[in-house]
Each structure stands twice: as C-alpha cells, then as structure tokens.
Motif scaffolding. Structure first.
Motif, PDB file in Angstrom:
ATOM      1  N   LYS A  83      41.368 -36.604 -11.850  1.00  0.00           N
ATOM      2  CA  LYS A  83      42.289 -37.311 -10.967  1.00  0.00           C
ATOM      3  C   LYS A  83      42.247 -38.798 -11.304  1.00  0.00           C
ATOM      4  O   LYS A  83      41.253 -39.302 -11.838  1.00  0.00           O
ATOM      5  CB  LYS A  83      41.941 -37.093  -9.493  1.00  0.00           C
ATOM      6  N   GLU A 154      37.442 -33.371 -12.341  1.00  0.00           N
ATOM      7  CA  GLU A 154      37.553 -32.495 -11.167  1.00  0.00           C
ATOM      8  C   GLU A 154      37.175 -31.050 -11.459  1.00  0.00           C
ATOM      9  O   GLU A 154      36.532 -30.403 -10.634  1.00  0.00           O
ATOM     10  CB  GLU A 154      38.977 -32.543 -10.617  1.00  0.00           C
ATOM     11  N   SER A 155      37.556 -30.523 -12.616  1.00  0.00           N
ATOM     12  CA  SER A 155      37.257 -29.124 -12.910  1.00  0.00           C
ATOM     13  C   SER A 155      37.505 -28.851 -14.387  1.00  0.00           C
ATOM     14  O   SER A 155      38.071 -29.690 -15.108  1.00  0.00           O
ATOM     15  CB  SER A 155      38.122 -28.187 -12.060  1.00  0.00           C
TER      16      SER A 155
END
Length: 324
Positions: A83, A154-155
């Motif tokens: 992000k 984030e992932s």
C-alpha cells in the motif's frame, strides 16, 4: 495549489550467480521472506539534465525502490502487494516547542493525486529474485512543501513468505521516500549575515565543536564570501590563525554550491593578521557535492582542508549552514 502527482511504475530484475566449475551451488535455506532493499530515500521534485545542445534542463526526479525475495526456490512467479500513503511533512523549528526538531505531519496528500494508475502489487518473475518500483516526482511550480511517500508490504501470493525481515521488528517492511519541494525562490539575503554552521562529520584529526558561527557578505547576485569557515580559531588556537573570506557561488538551476575559484585559502596559520605564511586551502568534495535548499534556507558545505605543500588533504568537514 496544483495537485502533486507522482508516477509509480514497476520493473523486474534477476539474480545472477557465477561460480567455478568445481564450486558447489549456494542455496538459501532460511525462512522465506520479502523485504524492501532500502528503508529511506530522498529526492527533489526535479533534477538537472544536459540536453544534446549542452543546455541544462530541469527534469522530474526518480526514486527506484527494490523489493527482494529470500527463498531457495525462485522457479515460480511471486506477486507482492503493498500500500502507498503520502503526507505533507515539515520539521518543528520552534525551540520552545515540546516537539522541537521532530517531524510533524501537516495532512494527507489527496488520495490518488501523488501517482498515476495506482499499482498495488509487483510481480517478481520466475527465475528472478527481485523487482523494482519506480517513483517519479512531477516537477511542478507550486511551493507545496515536503512530501513523505510510504510504501508498506501487505501480502504475497504465497502465504508462506514473511513480510519484512523475520523477527519481531519486521525490519524493511516499509520504505519511505521523501520528496523535497524545490520551488521556493532563491533569495541571496537568506545566506548573508551570521551563519550557524553545524558539523555533521569531521576529519579524525580535529576536535568537533558541534557548531559555530561564521559571517558571510554578498559579493555577487548569487555568491557570498564566508569568513571563519572551518572555525580555525577554535580548532587550532595556537598559533592564532588568520581567517580569509572564502567565496561560494549558488547555482539556482542545479541547486549546486561551488567554491569559486575551486581551491581557495581559508586561513593562515600565522601569529598575527593579516596572515602571510602557512596557508590552509579548501576545495569541494566531488563525492559529496554541496547543495542549497531554498525552501529550508540552508546549504551544505562538504570540503577538504589541505596544506598546499602537502600531497593529500589532512581534514574534511561535512556541515550544514543556516542564517541565524
């Protein structure tokens, strides 16, 4: 105020390992994780570039952000999501404030206004160990202050990867890019008078006084003469040195600060003034160019001190100057 726009783009890169014929391959067997290569980058809104005609042009600055993966198996694509947030920030300069010297957030940069076609992931291709995200600042003409762009992992498409370095601190989970506003007009008066010079790094052979005062006078539309550069009286009290004005020129296009001439006498190691013997000269460090920040009204002075009869400099100083 115009919107601040930054462009984020993504590139991939591979890892190449060469080995001797009889050498065993190097295999990573630790915990799998992804991380940012750098945690802090700083750019200006614009950079100077010379065109085909030798003319200096102002072009947008770029920050290249690398995302690595650590694993023994890079045979598969790996999508890494992140992000992006952006804040206007400044430094508290009120000496009586409890947050003096600290960074203060002034508000959000409008969502979607600091980059184009917001990417939310980068793809590390099969056979490759890293990929790049490139942030390009728009060179506008607004006096809009300093921006802080934060990217945070984030992932990943493979949930077995840890985000950031393994451990409780999650180091390199984020990277911060500061974009310095370079649209403040240059005013020579901001650099004329008593200058508070703060030493950030000094040669090992001299004491570090922390900070000192030098005096500057205007000698041209974009140039000043500084007396007491290097604070020779404090550093070498015996015999009493005799300081000599050193001329600096500000380049308002490139934001460079240069000695003019390139090598000058800064003081004489003499018992009385005016000094006539044992000169000490200064010249800029090409590896750390001197720069002026017209928005913060400061400039850096990164230079060497040398005895002209010597073959190598004996001291250096990386300092910041600001008018009192």
């Amino acid at each position: 105020m115009k919107k601040i726009i930054y462009f984020l783009s993504i590139f991939a890169g591979g890892l190449f390992i060469a080995s001797c014929e009889k050498s065993a391959p190097i295999v990573y067997n630790g915990e799998k994780f992804v991380h940012f290569e750098d945690t802090l980058l700083t750019i200006s809104e614009s950079s100077a570039k010379e065109d085909a005609n030798g003319e200096v042009q102002s072009v947008p600055s770029m920050a290249t952000i690398r995302i690595n993966r650590a694993t023994s198996d890079i045979s598969q694509n790996l999508s890494v999501s992140f992000k992006v947030t952006a804040k206007y920030v400044t430094t508290d300069t009120v000496t009586t404030s409890p947050t003096f010297g600290e960074e203060i957030e002034l508000g959000d940069v409008p969502a979607g206004a600091f980059y184009l076609s917001s990417p939310s992931a980068v793809n590390i291709k099969a056979g490759e160990a890293f990929a790049f995200v490139t942030l390009t600042a728009v060179n506008n003409e607004d006096v809009d202050g300093k921006k802080k762009i934060t990217l945070e992992l984030e992932s990943t498409s493979d949930a077995s990867f840890t985000l950031g370095y393994p451990g409780p601190d999650k180091k390199n989970l984020q990277t911060v890019v500061y974009v310095n506003d370079d649209d403040c007009p240059f005013d020579i008066n901001d650099y004329v008078g008593n200058l508070a010079i703060t030493d950030e790094l000094l040669g090992a052979s001299v004491p570090n006084p922390g900070s000192y005062i030098a005096t500057s006078t205007q000698v041209g539309p974009t140039s000043i003469a500084i007396t007491n550069l290097f604070d020779a009286v404090t550093r070498y009290p015996s015999p009493t040195p005799c300081p000599v004005p050193v001329v600096l020129v500000f380049n308002t296009v490139t934001s460079d600060v240069v000695f003019s001439p390139a090598r000058q006498v800064a003081y004489y190691r003499a018992g009385t003034c005016p000094g006539t013997s044992n000169p000490r000269e200064v010249y800029g460090d090409p590896a750390a160019p001197m720069k002026v920040n017209t928005c913060e009204k400061t400039f850096t002075i990164n230079y060497y001190v040398i005895n002209p009869t010597a073959t190598a400099p004996f001291d250096f100083a990386y300092s910041t100057a600001k008018k009192q």
